[in-house]
Enzyme design. Structure first.
Site, PDB file in Angstrom:
ATOM      1  CD  GLU A   1       6.270   2.477  -9.507  1.00 17.13           C
ATOM      2  OE1 GLU A   1       6.363   2.710  -8.282  1.00 17.13           O
ATOM      3  OE2 GLU A   1       7.086   1.797 -10.140  1.00 17.13           O
TER       4      GLU A   1
ATOM      5  CG  ASP B   1     -16.496 -14.324   4.673  1.00 19.46           C
ATOM      6  OD1 ASP B   1     -15.628 -14.368   3.776  1.00 19.46           O
ATOM      7  OD2 ASP B   1     -17.105 -13.300   5.006  1.00 19.46           O
TER       8      ASP B   1
ATOM      9  CB  CYS C   1     -31.389  26.253  26.650  1.00 17.97           C
ATOM     10  SG  CYS C   1     -29.815  26.667  27.393  1.00 17.97           S
TER      11      CYS C   1
ATOM     12  CD  GLU D   1       5.199   4.658   1.386  1.00 15.91           C
ATOM     13  OE1 GLU D   1       6.254   4.144   0.932  1.00 15.91           O
ATOM     14  OE2 GLU D   1       5.170   5.773   1.922  1.00 15.91           O
TER      15      GLU D   1
ATOM     16  CB  CYS E   1     -24.631  26.010  27.203  1.00 12.64           C
ATOM     17  SG  CYS E   1     -26.286  25.936  27.917  1.00 12.64           S
TER      18      CYS E   1
ATOM     19  CB  SER F   1      14.132   9.975  -0.045  1.00 13.89           C
ATOM     20  OG  SER F   1      15.156  10.918  -0.071  1.00 13.89           O
ATOM     21  CG  LEU F   2      11.641   8.631  -5.038  1.00 16.01           C
ATOM     22  CD1 LEU F   2      10.169   8.367  -5.341  1.00 16.01           C
ATOM     23  CD2 LEU F   2      12.517   8.083  -6.158  1.00 16.01           C
TER      24      LEU F   2
ATOM     25  CE  LYS G   1       6.938  10.797  -2.896  1.00 14.10           C
ATOM     26  NZ  LYS G   1       6.598  10.751  -1.497  1.00 14.10           N
TER      27      LYS G   1
ATOM     28  CE1 TYR H   1      14.313  -0.568  -7.158  1.00 18.96           C
ATOM     29  CE2 TYR H   1      14.629   0.613  -5.086  1.00 18.96           C
ATOM     30  CZ  TYR H   1      15.098   0.208  -6.318  1.00 18.96           C
ATOM     31  OH  TYR H   1      16.353   0.590  -6.702  1.00 18.96           O
TER      32      TYR H   1
ATOM     33  CB  CYS I   1     -29.122  22.853  27.478  1.00 21.54           C
ATOM     34  SG  CYS I   1     -28.581  23.391  25.860  1.00 21.54           S
TER      35      CYS I   1
ATOM     36  CE  LYS J   1       5.887  15.902  -1.666  1.00 21.84           C
ATOM     37  NZ  LYS J   1       5.775  15.046  -0.504  1.00 21.84           N
TER      38      LYS J   1
ATOM     39  CG  ASP K   1       1.266  10.702   2.329  1.00 23.56           C
ATOM     40  OD1 ASP K   1       2.433  10.555   2.743  1.00 23.56           O
ATOM     41  OD2 ASP K   1       0.550  11.669   2.621  1.00 23.56           O
TER      42      ASP K   1
ATOM     43  CG  ASP L   1     -14.411 -17.637   9.677  1.00 26.22           C
ATOM     44  OD1 ASP L   1     -13.352 -17.057   9.354  1.00 26.22           O
ATOM     45  OD2 ASP L   1     -15.497 -17.049   9.837  1.00 26.22           O
TER      46      ASP L   1
HETATM   47  S1  IVH Z   1      10.579   4.253  -5.033  1.00 24.25           S
HETATM   48  C1  IVH Z   1      15.118   4.737  -4.671  1.00 24.25           C
HETATM   49  N1  IVH Z   1       8.003   4.282  -5.493  1.00 24.25           N
HETATM   50  O1  IVH Z   1       8.346   7.920  -1.296  1.00 24.25           O
HETATM   51  C2  IVH Z   1      13.664   4.922  -4.819  1.00 24.25           C
HETATM   52  N2  IVH Z   1       8.786   5.282  -3.479  1.00 24.25           N
HETATM   53  O2  IVH Z   1      10.983   9.906  -1.192  1.00 24.25           O
HETATM   54  C3  IVH Z   1      12.906   4.259  -3.760  1.00 24.25           C
HETATM   55  N3  IVH Z   1       6.991   6.152  -2.045  1.00 24.25           N
HETATM   56  O3  IVH Z   1      10.761   6.591   0.835  1.00 24.25           O
HETATM   57  C4  IVH Z   1      11.510   4.646  -3.620  1.00 24.25           C
HETATM   58  N4  IVH Z   1       5.310   5.575  -3.333  1.00 24.25           N
HETATM   59  O4  IVH Z   1       8.401   5.747   1.081  1.00 24.25           O
HETATM   60  C5  IVH Z   1       8.987   4.644  -4.645  1.00 24.25           C
HETATM   61  N5  IVH Z   1       5.745   4.172  -6.018  1.00 24.25           N
HETATM   62  C6  IVH Z   1       6.715   4.534  -5.176  1.00 24.25           C
HETATM   63  C7  IVH Z   1       6.454   5.193  -3.955  1.00 24.25           C
HETATM   64  C8  IVH Z   1       7.523   5.564  -3.137  1.00 24.25           C
HETATM   65  C9  IVH Z   1       5.668   6.132  -2.178  1.00 24.25           C
HETATM   66  C10 IVH Z   1       7.704   6.762  -0.886  1.00 24.25           C
HETATM   67  C11 IVH Z   1       8.757   5.894  -0.273  1.00 24.25           C
HETATM   68  C12 IVH Z   1      10.046   6.656  -0.364  1.00 24.25           C
HETATM   69  C13 IVH Z   1       9.582   8.049  -0.650  1.00 24.25           C
HETATM   70  C14 IVH Z   1      10.560   8.697  -1.608  1.00 24.25           C
END
Ligand code: IVH
Length: 669
Positions: free
Chosen positions: A112, A32, A409, A173, A424, A81-82, A114, A226, A430, A312, A116, A36
């Site tokens: 992978e 460290d 009390c 993410e 209270c 989105s997925l 997912k 990705y 108290c 999910k 959040d 620095d």
């Molecule tokens: S792939 C076309 N991989 O989930 C596919 N998404 O509804 C592009 N997310 O908007 C997404 N972990 O924010 C992918 N391992 C992962 C992910 C992931 C989280 C999120 C991402 C995306 C949403 C899909």
């Protein structure tokens, strides 16, 4: 290239390399101290040689508090989105769909996590990060490059010679790790600011902050999942991810190649429980067809790729028995009911207690003694009672009764009109109210006296050394050392904190007193408006509520506080101990030039940050307001003021003043 530039480049490379080892590989090689020192040297060289400024230098990771509104950017490729699934069967159906669409050709799946958090797209050119954009509506997002630059695990320069294409995009993410989230919420609770419900909201909120220095402080994390571009190194997703790792990106070590549906199912079974031990929030798993050619063949629906699916996780819910309800007393006397539960494992931790918040919640859920309760821990970290299993209710069980008297009390509780909380009223005798006030008084945002936490506050009280906050200033090394487990060192530490607290400014002294409803912001307003504590103590409800943003509830609470003789004695003793009881010169308004003026700040500034302008407005008696209305006196506008605001200002005929005009205006007189 001159020697200085060469030295700067070497330092930048070394620091970048160490960042990668520290934040991505979790295996630093530099101490460290060395880090620095090198950083300090680079900072100095960059300062002395501004011609070599680079926004992607490791020195720039600290962010800036110059305000920027975000530029809207169109994504080069839309961010889709997925599709979601909620059961292993649905994942099997996905697998079968892929299989038949590919005409029974063999295929592999990449499993992978997912994550959040909030998704991000980052563009790299010639190994340098050039732009980071939020998902937005999938087609357009906000340019948050400056904020993303502060995230240590996101490389600003890729590792030289690691074989990256000239131009590409990565997606991933942005996350707020659980420990950072917990600490942030604690701080917000303390400051009476609204809490973030989960790390996802906290990460998204942080990424959209105007002040990148604050973003840097919040220690966000990121995983990339990705790779997109025209010249990708491999024809499959997994190898591309592994290449990204070599270039310097953080790829989750959970990422795994899966060869058949059995392996997919094992992956699900494993992570269903293991994910609870990860340092960041996840809400499921993602399965992607590995081959890019097969991905292309499978294509997209209007919203989702056909080559990937999300699985999910179930929100964790358990049913457990209510053993008892206990009632806790806070520092302002508010009573909080807490459910004591038969211990149950939920998201990796054993839950034994959950807050029931107030009487209304107990009534609305209709909780009876001994009920079996549903406890959930979804995206929220704090276990929550979500309902009662009525099928298992004991016949003749009676509803949980709220107490009528303070459990500590014995005073009869009072319910403040219009509020859910029982209180209270025995504020000064108290015990938990007193020790709570001591803890608050010494805390970081108040008097910042190190070494006194919940336990020490109770020890001090139990030993009769501190029975109100003023007693703290009668402490001595000798007295402290009479306490259990107290050595010279810990006593000295507290005494030093006490001495240093004499310099804590007046506004924090007001905050430290624990006057109900007087949080940090209100204390600041009161300090500015009153100049000294004698003025504050002598004001009526009418006078106090004439102060900007002080309503009658707060005003009444202040008047009530100082009406108590004991409180006035405490203030006197604190004054005699040497605490700051008046506004210091630098905190005082410098003029009243802007008095009575409501000013909106908008756009991007060059000379000062938005916060500095806000301070200048307040220091000159003005009020900074958030939105334009007919009451707005003028708008202090930087570059790129939003078109909607501009239009509104024009419509209402409100004057727009630029930075230079504003600064010139304050210089007159
Ligand atoms: S792939 C076309 N991989 O989930 C596919 N998404 O509804 C592009 N997310 O908007 C997404 N972990 O924010 C992918 N391992 C992962 C992910 C992931 C989280 C999120 C991402 C995306 C949403 C899909």
């Amino acid at each position: 290239m001159d020697n200085i530039k060469q030295l700067i480049d070497e330092l930048r490379n070394e620091l970048n390399e160490n960042n990668y080892k520290y934040y991505v590989l979790n295996a630093p090689t530099m101490s460290d101290k060395e880090f620095d020192d090198k950083m300090a040297m680079l900072e100095r060289l960059e300062k002395e040689n501004p011609q070599y400024f680079d926004p992607n230098s490791p020195t720039q990771r600290v962010g800036s508090d110059i305000n920027k509104s975000f530029k809207q950017v169109t994504h080069q490729r839309p961010m889709l989105s997925l599709a979601n699934t909620y059961s292993v069967e649905e994942v099997e159906e996905f697998f079968d769909r892929v299989k038949s669409s590919l005409g029974n050709e063999p295929f592999q799946i990449v499993g992978e996590m997912k994550f959040d958090g909030t998704s991000i797209s980052i563009i790299y050119e010639n190994g340098h990060m050039v732009q980071a954009v939020t998902r937005g509506d999938g087609t357009h997002g906000d340019d948050v490059t400056d904020n993303v630059r502060t995230i240590r695990c996101i490389p600003l320069h890729l590792r030289p010679g690691s074989g990256f294409p000239e131009h590409f995009e990565v997606r991933g993410e942005i996350l707020m790790p659980w420990d950072v989230f917990d600490a942030l919420n604690k701080e917000r609770e303390y400051n009476e600011e609204p809490l973030f419900a989960n790390p996802r909201n906290a990460a998204a909120g942080t990424l959209k902050m105007q002040n990148s220095a604050e973003v840097a402080r919040r220690r966000l994390d990121a995983y990339l999942y990705y790779l997109l571009g025209d010249n990708l190194p491999y024809d499959n997703h997994y190898d591309n991810l592994m290449a990204m790792k070599q270039w310097g990106f953080k790829i989750s070590s959970a990422t795994k190649l899966l060869n058949n549906i059995e392996e997919v199912e094992q992956f699900i079974a494993y992570w269903d429980t293991e994910r609870k031990y990860l340092p960041v929030a996840t809400d499921g798993l993602v399965f992607k067809v590995n081959s890019l050619r097969q991905q292309l063949n499978l294509g997209y629906t209007s919203k989702n790729p056909r080559w990937a699916i999300a699985y999910k996780f179930q929100a964790e819910r358990e049913c457990t028995q209510l053993q008892s309800v206990s009632f806790e007393v806070g520092r302002t006397g508010v009573i909080t009911p807490v459910a004591n539960l038969a211990p149950v494992l939920l998201s990796g931790t054993i839950v034994k207690r959950a807050t029931l918040h107030n009487e209304d919640i107990i009534r609305n859920l209709d909780i009876h003694e001994g009920d079996m309760l549903y406890v959930e821990k979804g995206g929220e970290i704090i276990p929550k009672i979500v309902g009662v299993n009525l099928n298992m209710r004991q016949p003749n069980s009676s509803p949980v009764k709220f107490i009528t008297h303070c459990p500590v009390c014995g005073s009869a509780l009072q319910r403040i009109e219009g509020e859910a909380a029982w209180v209270c009223p025995n504020k000064y005798a108290c015990k938990p109210q007193i020790t709570g006030k001591i803890e608050h008084f010494v805390s970081r945002h108040a008097m910042n006296i190190d070494g006194v936490g919940e336990e020490v506050a109770q020890q001090l009280y139990n030993a009769g050394l501190v029975t109100n906050i003023a007693d703290i200033y009668d402490l001595s090394i000798e007295k402290l050392m009479t306490l259990d487990r107290f050595g010279l060192k810990s006593a000295q530490r507290i005494m030093k904190g006490i001495k240093d607290s004499l310099n804590v400014p007046y506004e924090r002294v007001i905050f430290a007193l624990s006057i109900p409803y007087v949080g940090e912001t209100v204390a600041k307003k009161l300090a500015l408006a009153t100049n000294d504590i004698d003025t504050l103590m002598s004001m009526s409800v009418e006078q106090l509520s004439a102060i900007d943003e002080i309503g009658t509830k707060i005003a009444q609470s202040i008047v009530d506080y100082f009406a108590v003789e004991n409180n006035r004695t405490i203030v006197e003793r604190l004054r005699n101990a040497g605490l700051q009881m008046r506004l210091t010169e630098e905190a005082k308004p410098v003029s009243d030039q802007l008095s009575g003026k409501s000013i909106v700040i908008s756009g991007v500034f060059n000379h000062h940050s938005r916060d500095e302008y806000k301070r200048m407005i307040e220091a000159n008696g003005g009020k900074n307001v958030g939105s334009i209305s007919s009451k707005t006196s003028f708008i202090l506008a930087g570059d790129n003021m939003g078109p909607a605001k501009l239009e509104k200002a024009k419509k209402l005929g409100i004057e727009i003043i630029n930075e230079e005009q504003f600064l010139a205006m304050l210089k007159q007189e």
